[in-house]
Design a protein around this motif. Structure first.
Motif, mmCIF file in Angstrom:
data_model
loop_
_atom_site.group_PDB
_atom_site.id
_atom_site.type_symbol
_atom_site.label_atom_id
_atom_site.label_comp_id
_atom_site.label_asym_id
_atom_site.label_seq_id
_atom_site.Cartn_x
_atom_site.Cartn_y
_atom_site.Cartn_z
ATOM 1 N N VAL A 1 30.502 47.563 -2.171
ATOM 2 C CA VAL A 1 30.501 48.094 -3.539
ATOM 3 C C VAL A 1 31.829 48.784 -3.874
ATOM 4 N N GLY A 2 32.331 49.626 -2.958
ATOM 5 C CA GLY A 2 33.581 50.329 -3.213
ATOM 6 C C GLY A 2 34.739 49.366 -3.417
ATOM 7 N N GLU A 3 34.832 48.360 -2.575
ATOM 8 C CA GLU A 3 35.910 47.366 -2.693
ATOM 9 C C GLU A 3 35.797 46.590 -3.996
ATOM 10 N N PHE A 4 34.573 46.235 -4.374
ATOM 11 C CA PHE A 4 34.339 45.517 -5.632
ATOM 12 C C PHE A 4 34.866 46.327 -6.816
ATOM 13 N N ARG A 5 34.576 47.613 -6.821
ATOM 14 C CA ARG A 5 34.983 48.461 -7.939
ATOM 15 C C ARG A 5 36.496 48.673 -7.969
ATOM 16 N N ILE A 6 37.111 48.796 -6.813
ATOM 17 C CA ILE A 6 38.572 48.910 -6.759
ATOM 18 C C ILE A 6 39.215 47.638 -7.297
ATOM 19 N N ASN A 7 38.654 46.484 -6.932
ATOM 20 C CA ASN A 7 39.192 45.207 -7.407
ATOM 21 C C ASN A 7 39.102 45.094 -8.928
ATOM 22 N N LEU A 8 37.999 45.559 -9.513
ATOM 23 C CA LEU A 8 37.887 45.533 -10.972
ATOM 24 C C LEU A 8 38.926 46.449 -11.606
ATOM 25 N N GLY A 9 39.182 47.602 -10.970
ATOM 26 C CA GLY A 9 40.213 48.506 -11.468
ATOM 27 C C GLY A 9 41.584 47.857 -11.451
ATOM 28 N N LYS A 10 41.861 47.078 -10.417
ATOM 29 C CA LYS A 10 43.141 46.361 -10.339
ATOM 30 C C LYS A 10 43.255 45.337 -11.459
ATOM 31 N N LYS A 11 42.173 44.583 -11.706
ATOM 32 C CA LYS A 11 42.187 43.575 -12.768
ATOM 33 C C LYS A 11 42.321 44.213 -14.151
ATOM 34 N N LEU A 12 41.779 45.423 -14.288
ATOM 35 C CA LEU A 12 41.829 46.120 -15.574
ATOM 36 C C LEU A 12 43.263 46.380 -16.025
ATOM 37 N N PHE A 13 44.171 46.561 -15.078
ATOM 38 C CA PHE A 13 45.588 46.821 -15.387
ATOM 39 C C PHE A 13 46.145 45.784 -16.363
ATOM 40 N N TYR A 14 45.773 44.535 -16.177
ATOM 41 C CA TYR A 14 46.327 43.439 -16.975
ATOM 42 C C TYR A 14 45.638 43.302 -18.336
ATOM 43 N N CYS A 15 44.639 44.128 -18.600
ATOM 44 C CA CYS A 15 43.918 44.079 -19.878
ATOM 45 C C CYS A 15 44.272 45.252 -20.790
ATOM 46 N N ILE A 16 45.186 46.100 -20.361
ATOM 47 C CA ILE A 16 45.597 47.272 -21.139
ATOM 48 C C ILE A 16 46.998 47.032 -21.690
ATOM 49 N N GLU A 17 47.195 47.372 -22.938
ATOM 50 C CA GLU A 17 48.515 47.194 -23.552
ATOM 51 C C GLU A 17 49.584 47.919 -22.727
ATOM 52 N N LYS A 18 50.724 47.234 -22.536
ATOM 53 C CA LYS A 18 51.815 47.801 -21.747
ATOM 54 C C LYS A 18 52.299 49.123 -22.328
ATOM 55 N N SER A 19 52.343 49.198 -23.666
ATOM 56 C CA SER A 19 52.817 50.428 -24.319
ATOM 57 C C SER A 19 51.886 51.603 -24.035
ATOM 58 N N VAL A 20 50.590 51.324 -23.902
ATOM 59 C CA VAL A 20 49.627 52.371 -23.569
ATOM 60 C C VAL A 20 49.875 52.871 -22.157
#
Length: 296
Positions: free
Chosen positions: A107-126
């Protein structure tokens, strides 16, 4: 009971039929479901049938409005509900403990992986404007760690819950849930004074937890706030009794109004495709609540 003048419906777990002209008795049936503690699919007897009360009340109201007969006889013969519960992605997203293995995933690894993927879904300027990533306690911590690994933005755990015996999402009444949150969240506002922060929470279902947290932070000296969610937008109530019956925020509010509702500068979500990709190794995984369609 004899003094009741209007017709009424009584829902009972005891199976007794009440014999009054203006009272209708509905017995909650046994049903097949997934036991998250034993990892078994089993039949639920009288002691656990209270799980269905919200579901049955809503069905009664809908049937009365539509002038239809009420029939719950198929609940205990339908294995679909139990299978969907067993392979529900929310077990990994927010139900399990970080050190659990669920559906052969840590579970912990799964959640960390989602956090990593989230990086690419946030505007660079933000991202370039953010001083600290702030996790919502305690659900957002591992997602924040994953995002921090990729973004190099430090995690600042400014808040903690004083009482974590009951999850806010599991409290039935919305007003009670908000009171519980206000009374149980403690914030170290000194750490974010004049800082731009990015709030991380696991998902937005009703949005109650996140709204309270944002309201609390508005009373601090924080500069700007942004929100990032490591799961997709949730459009559908669960049709398989995993989540309690509640109106979802995105059924009441348009996507582009979320920032105004929470009082923040931006709201970002993980793409559905990225969420599906992280779950691709699990056969039969259910993510229907995140798809923009009505569950049948």
């Amino acid at each position: 009971m004899d003094k009741i003048e209007r017709n009424c419906i009584i829902i009972t777990l005891c199976g007794e039929k009440l014999k009054f002209n203006n009272i209708y008795s509905i017995d909650i049936p046994d049903f097949m479901g997934f036991n998250n503690h034993s990892s078994q699919i089993e039949y639920y007897g009288k002691s656990n049938r209270y799980i269905l009360i919200d579901y049955i009340i809503e069905e009664i109201i809908n049937n009365i409005n539509n002038l239809e007969l009420i029939n719950f006889s198929n609940l205990n013969t339908n294995p679909i509900v139990a299978t969907k519960q067993q392979y529900c992605s929310l077990r990994l997203l927010y139900q399990g403990k970080p050190d659990d293995f669920i559906l052969d995933r840590n579970v912990g690894e799964f959640r960390i992986n989602l956090g990593k993927k989230l990086f690419y879904c946030i505007e660079k300027s933000v991202l370039e404007s953010i001083d600290y990533i702030v996790p919502i306690p305690s659900s957002g911590i591992f997602y924040a760690v994953g995002l921090s690994i990729i973004s190099k933005i430090p995690v600042m755990p400014i808040a903690n819950k004083l009482n974590i015996s009951e999850r806010a999402f599991e409290i039935q009444n919305i007003d009670s849930r908000k009171r519980n949150l206000y009374n149980n969240i403690q914030v170290n506002s000194h750490l974010i004074k004049n800082k731009n922060i990015l709030l991380i929470d696991e998902a937005i279902f009703t949005g109650a937890t996140l709204k309270v947290f944002c309201d609390i932070l508005k009373n601090t000296a924080v500069k700007d706030m942004h929100i990032a969610i490591p799961s997709p937008k949730c459009y559908n109530e669960c049709g398989y009794l995993v989540q309690p019956k509640r109106e979802l925020l995105l059924n009441k509010l348009q996507d582009d109004h979320l920032s105004y509702y929470f009082g923040v500068q931006s709201v970002s979500f993980l793409n559905l495709e990225d969420y599906e990709d992280e779950l691709r190794s699990i056969d039969n995984i259910c993510i229907e609540c995140f798809k923009n369609k009505t569950i049948k």
